[in-house]
Design a protein around this motif. Sequence first.
Motif, PDB file in Angstrom:
ATOM      1  N   UNK A  30       0.839  -1.200   0.000  1.00 56.86           N
ATOM      2  CA  UNK A  30       0.000   0.000   0.000  1.00 56.86           C
ATOM      3  C   UNK A  30       0.877   1.254   0.000  1.00 56.86           C
ATOM      4  N   UNK A  31       0.352   2.346  -0.569  1.00 60.41           N
ATOM      5  CA  UNK A  31       1.077   3.617  -0.622  1.00 60.41           C
ATOM      6  C   UNK A  31       0.212   4.736  -0.061  1.00 60.41           C
ATOM      7  N   UNK A  32       0.872   5.792   0.395  1.00 61.09           N
ATOM      8  CA  UNK A  32       0.178   6.935   0.980  1.00 61.09           C
ATOM      9  C   UNK A  32      -0.473   7.768  -0.122  1.00 61.09           C
ATOM     10  N   UNK A  33      -1.768   8.017   0.025  1.00 64.12           N
ATOM     11  CA  UNK A  33      -2.482   8.921  -0.876  1.00 64.12           C
ATOM     12  C   UNK A  33      -2.469  10.335  -0.308  1.00 64.12           C
ATOM     13  N   UNK A  34      -2.785  10.459   0.982  1.00 67.92           N
ATOM     14  CA  UNK A  34      -2.836  11.766   1.628  1.00 67.92           C
ATOM     15  C   UNK A  34      -2.799  11.547   3.143  1.00 67.92           C
TER      16      UNK A  34
END
Length: 741
Positions: free
Chosen positions: A238-242
């Motif tokens: 998973x990656x950071x969106x905001x």
Amino acid sequence: MSARDAGERVLTRRDFVKVGTAAGGGLLVAVTVPTASTSLAKAVPGAEPTVINVFIEIALDGSVTITAKNPEIGQGSKTALPLVVAEELDVEWSRVRVRQADLDERSYGAQFAGGSWGLRSSWDSLRIAGASARALLVAAAAGRWGVDAAECTTEAGSVAHPATGRRLGYGELAAEAARLPMPRDVEPKRPSEYRLLGSRVPGVDNPAIVRGSQRFGLDVRVEGMLYAVVSRPPTYGATVVDYDPERALAVPGVEAVRRIEGRPNPTHMVDGVAVLANSTWAALNGREALDVEWSPGPRGAESTQDLRARFAEVIEQPGRTILRDDGDVATAEAVAAQVIEADYEVPFLAHAPMEPQNCTAHVREDGCDIWAPTQSPGTVQQLAAAITGLPRGSIAVHMQRVGGGFGRRLLGDYAAEAVYLSDAVGAPVQVLWTRDDDLRHGYYRPAGYHRLRASLDRDGRPTGWLHRLVSTSRYEFRNDPAGPAASEMYADDFPAGCIPDVRYEYSSVPTSIPTGAWRATLHSGNAFAVQSFVDELAHAAGRDPVESRLEMLGEPRELPYGDHGGPLFDTGRMAHVIRVAAERGEWGSPVGEGRGRGFAAHFTFGTYAAEVAEITVSPDGELRVDRIVAVLDCGIVVNRSSAEAQVQGGVLQGLDAALHSEIVIEDGLASPRNFDGYPLLRFNQVPDVEAVFVESTVPPYGLGEPPLPPVAPAVANAIFAATGRRIRRLPIRRRIPSTSP
């Protein structure tokens, strides 16, 4: 004269010895020699044969300071490496002080703790160092007395001239020796002359550990330091969106919130959001208050159950990589009297060190200081240079004693986070991982599914062998150019070379689940499958499992072995270890109702290991492991105390993995959050562990990993002996079907 006999080599100076004056007017000796080892290059991917520089300082008061170049992770290298020098120098150990080196690869060559290779790779250089210093001191004394150096002897930190009874201490000779040219050749001791090596020497850090004054990575304090914890992905990949830092910044003590951007290699650093504060407590509370929006990874819903189903599907197909293909396995099966097949499974395993991951870094415009409990300080320095853009020469890595590594700290992701955050906020930063972080976001021993099939002739002897493995490759996870198979299966592992028709096949199953090197790497799982299957074949043929192994090994000979401890596998040394283990483990003697003995043997990292496990299964099915006898041929034993400790530790960790340990993946993330969900071996579950070393004059190999692989198959084979039930999937758990009628 065999170069393999450690006591029969004359080591030539070859311009590798440098002599100087130490601070205070004593003797300083630095020795640089190539390791000339292809095995070292294989142990460290991408590494070339390197040089090692060993420093000895002899002060005017006769005290000796020896530098220990490698990280100390509990394996005893900080004591063992200087002990070799002290032996050749002929000095009392009580007069030796040990100094932990910082990272300095220009002086010391490769500095790492992994692959059970630290002692073996340094053996020649350490002996040259000690013998060179001793030769200088003898030359100084002989010159003062006007006698031939050959007439002088050394003992307990002094040079003697037996013919006249004269004696001078090393301190009295140090300054004079520092001005002399190095003798052309130096001759190390023969093993029969050793006084220190092979004895039991306490670890140099033991007193500080007992007092509680030993400093580990978590104990580092730097003026103006901030504490950081990281909000980590809710699913792997998973990656950071905001993120919204407002609530976290409102927590008293929180001073900053920063996003961490992952790097292309996920073992270097992954996405996250860090909270930095003036205390650990404030940082943890700030993380709880933080709002982060995540984008799920490509396999965000992965689970252990789904992965097992994928394994079961892929195992039915021929392997995508053929690592070995001797003879014709299909023909061997076609003409066999009997063909036997069995499947084995091993789970993901966490490293679970007592000290969770941590690192402290201080990035400045002109350089960077890093205080890291690491197994690979060079990796830490490389990552810091990539993150900051600073030249490697301006990045200092101060090695801290490590509170458990087991392969986890060969990676440098936790150090990369500290460097990244320090660079971002312009202050020293200590990154802390909680137990939850460590268990759920580690880099696990890959899970695997093995299929083995063997052809037996009319006498029950194996003639053909197929081993097909499907796993989550750790090399594939990090996009290693060596390819997925290279980290999961070795072409020369037993029984290669011992059976006419042998075929090894491998296929990987792509996953986002993080994987890395776990103690003994692939051997921990592969030995379980192979040594359990060898036992199955012996029983199917009505043969004794020990005699069956010896027959498979055949006549003593050296076979090529290309990975983890080669270049040769000596069947005679393995057979000897097996025989000694059978004798010491009382193989074949009665054990009583509900009890059983199991046998297993394995070669890795240059060391031969054979083990006998003795177990009891109660009428209600509860399993107790009573005794494990581990016999090893690791060459010369340097420090018997730490050698025994490594064998006992390796056996117990192997037993823990066999009985309890399993990382279960649910909804894209590991489910255990602490030791209640990932139980470790308890004191009341610890069996008697007997460590036996075969006497040898061969140069030493490592002991950190070789004792572990035979444990699980020995215990599983003992369970079969007691109950008639085969264990083909780990962990075993502590309760098995009742043995009552």
